[in-house]
Design a protein around this motif. Sequence first.
Motif, mmCIF file in Angstrom:
data_model
loop_
_atom_site.group_PDB
_atom_site.id
_atom_site.type_symbol
_atom_site.label_atom_id
_atom_site.label_comp_id
_atom_site.label_asym_id
_atom_site.label_seq_id
_atom_site.Cartn_x
_atom_site.Cartn_y
_atom_site.Cartn_z
ATOM 1 N N GLN A 41 8.941 -4.201 27.835
ATOM 2 C CA GLN A 41 8.775 -3.026 26.979
ATOM 3 C C GLN A 41 8.015 -1.887 27.659
ATOM 4 O O GLN A 41 8.072 -0.745 27.197
ATOM 5 C CB GLN A 41 8.022 -3.420 25.710
ATOM 6 N N GLY A 42 7.329 -2.212 28.744
ATOM 7 C CA GLY A 42 6.438 -1.238 29.363
ATOM 8 C C GLY A 42 5.023 -1.486 28.909
ATOM 9 O O GLY A 42 4.760 -1.587 27.700
ATOM 10 N N SER A 43 4.124 -1.613 29.870
ATOM 11 C CA SER A 43 2.757 -2.022 29.554
ATOM 12 C C SER A 43 2.089 -1.114 28.535
ATOM 13 O O SER A 43 1.355 -1.575 27.652
ATOM 14 C CB SER A 43 1.928 -2.066 30.843
ATOM 15 N N ASN A 44 2.343 0.186 28.628
ATOM 16 C CA ASN A 44 1.679 1.132 27.733
ATOM 17 C C ASN A 44 2.275 1.145 26.332
ATOM 18 O O ASN A 44 1.724 1.782 25.430
ATOM 19 C CB ASN A 44 1.742 2.539 28.327
ATOM 20 N N ASN A 45 3.393 0.458 26.151
ATOM 21 C CA ASN A 45 4.066 0.476 24.857
ATOM 22 C C ASN A 45 3.715 -0.727 23.985
ATOM 23 O O ASN A 45 4.210 -0.831 22.859
ATOM 24 C CB ASN A 45 5.579 0.522 25.053
ATOM 25 N N VAL A 46 2.899 -1.633 24.513
ATOM 26 C CA VAL A 46 2.545 -2.834 23.768
ATOM 27 C C VAL A 46 1.033 -2.920 23.633
ATOM 28 O O VAL A 46 0.319 -3.086 24.620
ATOM 29 C CB VAL A 46 3.077 -4.108 24.463
ATOM 30 N N GLN A 47 0.562 -2.768 22.424
ATOM 31 C CA GLN A 47 -0.864 -2.964 22.141
ATOM 32 C C GLN A 47 -1.058 -4.418 21.742
ATOM 33 O O GLN A 47 -0.335 -4.934 20.887
ATOM 34 C CB GLN A 47 -1.328 -2.042 21.018
ATOM 35 N N VAL A 48 -2.031 -5.070 22.352
ATOM 36 C CA VAL A 48 -2.203 -6.516 22.154
ATOM 37 C C VAL A 48 -3.528 -6.808 21.471
ATOM 38 O O VAL A 48 -4.561 -6.212 21.789
ATOM 39 C CB VAL A 48 -2.142 -7.266 23.507
ATOM 40 N N GLU A 49 -3.469 -7.743 20.542
ATOM 41 C CA GLU A 49 -4.683 -8.218 19.883
ATOM 42 C C GLU A 49 -4.612 -9.737 19.810
ATOM 43 O O GLU A 49 -3.541 -10.308 19.600
ATOM 44 C CB GLU A 49 -4.809 -7.619 18.488
ATOM 45 N N ALA A 50 -5.745 -10.364 19.999
ATOM 46 C CA ALA A 50 -5.834 -11.819 19.897
ATOM 47 C C ALA A 50 -6.676 -12.194 18.689
ATOM 48 O O ALA A 50 -7.510 -11.413 18.222
ATOM 49 C CB ALA A 50 -6.438 -12.416 21.167
ATOM 50 N N VAL A 51 -6.447 -13.404 18.186
ATOM 51 C CA VAL A 51 -7.232 -13.910 17.066
ATOM 52 C C VAL A 51 -8.338 -14.813 17.630
ATOM 53 O O VAL A 51 -8.054 -15.900 18.132
ATOM 54 C CB VAL A 51 -6.346 -14.711 16.089
ATOM 55 N N PRO A 52 -9.596 -14.383 17.587
ATOM 56 C CA PRO A 52 -10.692 -15.133 18.224
ATOM 57 C C PRO A 52 -11.223 -16.270 17.356
ATOM 58 O O PRO A 52 -12.413 -16.335 17.049
ATOM 59 C CB PRO A 52 -11.744 -14.054 18.454
ATOM 60 N N TYR A 53 -10.337 -17.167 16.976
ATOM 61 C CA TYR A 53 -10.746 -18.277 16.095
ATOM 62 C C TYR A 53 -11.193 -19.474 16.943
ATOM 63 O O TYR A 53 -11.002 -19.486 18.166
ATOM 64 C CB TYR A 53 -9.605 -18.640 15.159
ATOM 65 N N PRO A 54 -11.775 -20.523 16.359
ATOM 66 C CA PRO A 54 -12.328 -21.615 17.167
ATOM 67 C C PRO A 54 -11.312 -22.375 18.001
ATOM 68 O O PRO A 54 -11.649 -22.874 19.080
ATOM 69 C CB PRO A 54 -12.953 -22.541 16.104
ATOM 70 N N ALA A 55 -10.066 -22.521 17.530
ATOM 71 C CA ALA A 55 -9.031 -23.288 18.241
ATOM 72 C C ALA A 55 -9.560 -24.666 18.645
ATOM 73 O O ALA A 55 -9.514 -25.060 19.809
ATOM 74 C CB ALA A 55 -8.541 -22.528 19.469
ATOM 75 N N SER A 56 -10.052 -25.414 17.677
ATOM 76 C CA SER A 56 -10.633 -26.732 17.934
ATOM 77 C C SER A 56 -9.667 -27.629 18.705
ATOM 78 O O SER A 56 -8.449 -27.541 18.541
ATOM 79 C CB SER A 56 -11.000 -27.411 16.609
ATOM 80 N N THR A 57 -10.216 -28.494 19.542
ATOM 81 C CA THR A 57 -9.389 -29.395 20.333
ATOM 82 C C THR A 57 -8.719 -30.430 19.448
ATOM 83 O O THR A 57 -9.138 -30.676 18.317
ATOM 84 C CB THR A 57 -10.230 -30.136 21.387
ATOM 85 N N VAL A 58 -7.660 -31.059 19.976
ATOM 86 C CA VAL A 58 -6.969 -32.108 19.233
ATOM 87 C C VAL A 58 -7.945 -33.230 18.887
ATOM 88 O O VAL A 58 -7.940 -33.763 17.775
ATOM 89 C CB VAL A 58 -5.786 -32.653 20.059
ATOM 90 N N GLN A 59 -8.808 -33.579 19.844
ATOM 91 C CA GLN A 59 -9.775 -34.654 19.596
ATOM 92 C C GLN A 59 -10.748 -34.269 18.487
ATOM 93 O O GLN A 59 -11.095 -35.075 17.629
ATOM 94 C CB GLN A 59 -10.527 -34.990 20.887
ATOM 95 N N ASP A 60 -11.190 -33.008 18.480
ATOM 96 C CA ASP A 60 -12.086 -32.544 17.421
ATOM 97 C C ASP A 60 -11.389 -32.545 16.072
ATOM 98 O O ASP A 60 -11.971 -32.911 15.046
ATOM 99 C CB ASP A 60 -12.597 -31.137 17.724
ATOM 100 N N LEU A 61 -10.123 -32.123 16.071
ATOM 101 C CA LEU A 61 -9.373 -32.090 14.816
ATOM 102 C C LEU A 61 -9.214 -33.480 14.222
ATOM 103 O O LEU A 61 -9.176 -33.654 13.005
ATOM 104 C CB LEU A 61 -7.993 -31.466 15.049
ATOM 105 N N ALA A 62 -9.129 -34.479 15.106
ATOM 106 C CA ALA A 62 -8.973 -35.853 14.624
ATOM 107 C C ALA A 62 -10.199 -36.314 13.842
ATOM 108 O O ALA A 62 -10.103 -37.188 12.985
ATOM 109 C CB ALA A 62 -8.732 -36.795 15.808
ATOM 110 N N TRP A 63 -11.353 -35.731 14.139
ATOM 111 C CA TRP A 63 -12.568 -36.091 13.391
ATOM 112 C C TRP A 63 -12.820 -35.135 12.229
ATOM 113 O O TRP A 63 -13.709 -35.345 11.430
ATOM 114 C CB TRP A 63 -13.772 -36.059 14.338
ATOM 115 N N ASP A 64 -11.998 -34.071 12.154
ATOM 116 C CA ASP A 64 -12.180 -33.060 11.120
ATOM 117 C C ASP A 64 -11.327 -33.398 9.897
ATOM 118 O O ASP A 64 -10.475 -32.647 9.463
ATOM 119 C CB ASP A 64 -11.788 -31.688 11.673
ATOM 120 N N GLY A 65 -11.535 -34.596 9.353
ATOM 121 C CA GLY A 65 -10.848 -34.997 8.140
ATOM 122 C C GLY A 65 -9.451 -35.524 8.337
ATOM 123 O O GLY A 65 -8.731 -35.744 7.376
ATOM 124 N N THR A 66 -9.008 -35.730 9.588
ATOM 125 C CA THR A 66 -7.631 -36.164 9.813
ATOM 126 C C THR A 66 -7.546 -37.494 10.557
ATOM 127 O O THR A 66 -6.449 -37.967 10.822
ATOM 128 C CB THR A 66 -6.853 -35.117 10.619
#
Length: 246
Positions: A41-66
């Motif tokens: 698309q052209g670098s200047n034509n794409v504005q990027v934003e990320a979601v800065p959430y915890p993104a817990s690991t699979v191992q952590d998720l396994a202890w998070d009620g699952t």
Amino acid sequence: MIGVRGSGENPTQIGAANKNTLEQNLGPEVTDVVARLKDAQGSNNVQVEAVPYPASTVQDLAWDGTKKELARIALKGPKAVVGKLPIPESARNGAELLKASLESACAGQPIVLSGYSQGALVIRLALDGLKDRPDILNRIKGIALVADPTNALIGPSLPDDLEILTKRICTATDPVCNTFNVGFAQTALACWKDPNGAACPHTQYKPNGTKEAADFLNFMLELPSGPLQFPSSPQLGGNNPLGSLQ
């Protein structure tokens, strides 16, 4: 474009010289999708934003009620827990952040979304929470979900009108997004022991899967602008120009 990284992925940046904090926290898969989309698309034509959430690991998720549910999958197969896996708190946190980003996005600007693994779940959760906001959903032009955790096991489906704008990329042996594959037990164990190892198909989406995601989003952005009219239950195929995308 708004991107959402997967479980346990550390924040990354696109290019060592790029100091734009909006492009941090993408993870390697979504980073690659963004880089390819910018090339198209052209670098200047794409504005990027990320979601800065915890993104817990699979191992952590396994202890998070699952943990008990994951053990039941291993013992009895995935059919034993269809619709019963709880939503991880990490993903709920990400969904709220993504909803806020979508609500504050510049008016009139087209939006594309891409999420990998837990990030795909975050997107589904956020859009489900915005299903009564057509002012936001009508601006979304494309969604690329890479290795999306199986809908039947965890989280809501996308609103019907967005399904036609969505591409799901999942390899046949990935135990996360294709839970009912024949070799589920073996691949799930391999991914649990060494998520980044060659025996874990869930982490092997670069470059082919990420290229497929970027190509799809680029295609959707190239479609004529203007509001699209959707039936209440989109029907694929026939004369529908998007039918071949699924």
